[in-house]
Design a protein around this motif. Structure first.
Motif, short mmCIF file in Angstrom:
data_model
loop_
_atom_site.label_atom_id
_atom_site.label_comp_id
_atom_site.label_asym_id
_atom_site.label_seq_id
_atom_site.Cartn_x
_atom_site.Cartn_y
_atom_site.Cartn_z
N SER A 42 0.57 -19.98 0.80
CA SER A 42 0.78 -20.09 2.13
C SER A 42 -0.30 -19.48 2.77
N TYR A 43 -1.11 -20.18 3.75
CA TYR A 43 -2.08 -19.35 4.59
C TYR A 43 -1.58 -18.53 5.74
N VAL A 50 -13.39 -23.92 -8.26
CA VAL A 50 -11.91 -23.09 -8.22
C VAL A 50 -11.46 -22.85 -6.96
N HIS A 51 -12.28 -22.73 -5.70
CA HIS A 51 -11.69 -22.50 -4.34
C HIS A 51 -11.43 -23.82 -3.86
N PHE A 52 -12.26 -25.00 -4.12
CA PHE A 52 -11.77 -26.18 -3.85
C PHE A 52 -10.47 -26.84 -4.11
N HIS A 79 -0.01 -29.79 5.15
CA HIS A 79 -1.03 -29.76 6.21
C HIS A 79 -2.48 -28.90 5.94
N PHE A 80 -3.60 -29.33 6.50
CA PHE A 80 -4.70 -28.60 6.25
C PHE A 80 -4.68 -27.15 6.75
N GLY A 86 -4.56 -27.11 -3.35
CA GLY A 86 -3.23 -26.74 -3.66
C GLY A 86 -2.50 -26.25 -2.58
N CYS A 87 -3.42 -25.63 -1.59
CA CYS A 87 -2.64 -24.91 -0.53
C CYS A 87 -2.51 -26.22 0.60
#
Length: 156
Positions: free
Chosen positions: A52-53, A98-100, A112-113, A105-106
């Motif tokens: 979760s961001y 990895v970050h992509f 949503h983006f 996943g997020c």
């Protein structure tokens, strides 16, 4: 006749295996860092801390500690690049991959983006740290002197 020193052979199984390994390293150590941070402040553990961001933020102590865990994870992931990838040229590629996949996943987890500025800042900083430190460690190993005369010396 062409030189075959450090020639690169296309091996998709090796590349996919390294991608899966780096994802496992990334999430395993992120989970360990977050568990350590959570034990310091006695907070509950959840997948929201990873995916979760909204959790990553400068306003709360939990958000700042989660950001610290992400930064520390980039250091341990750089060690993973050094141990398992071993090529300085490929560190940036695997870091971005990895970050992509983490962004995907997020995106799936939140439906949503990612739109939070703090999430983007933390992930860009983590990408930079992971790539630069991993490349530095790999280059140090690649540039190590190769012993040429390893046989026994004769006493003439």
């Amino acid at each position: 006749m062409a030189s075959h020193f450090r020639s690169y052979i296309w091996d998709p199984v090796l590349i996919v295996g390294q991608i899966v390994l780096m994802q496992c390293i990334y999430y395993s150590f992120l989970g360990l860092w977050l568990a350590g941070v959570d034990s310091l402040v006695h907070s509950s553990r959840s997948l929201d801390q990873i995916f979760s961001y909204e959790v990553l933020g400068f306003a709360s102590i939990q958000g700042r500690l989660s950001m610290m865990a992400f930064i520390l994870n980039s250091l341990t992931s750089a060690l993973g690049l050094w141990f398992f990838i071993r090529r300085g040229k490929q560190c940036l590629d695997f870091t971005v991959t990895v970050h992509f996949f983490h962004m995907i996943g997020c995106w799936i987890y939140n439906a949503h983006f990612p739109a939070a500025l703090s999430w983007w800042l933390v992930n860009i900083a983590c990408m930079a740290l992971m790539a630069v430190i991993g490349e530095y460690l790999c280059m140090r190993t690649e540039l190590r002197a190769i012993p040429v005369n390893s046989g026994p010396k004769s006493n003439l």
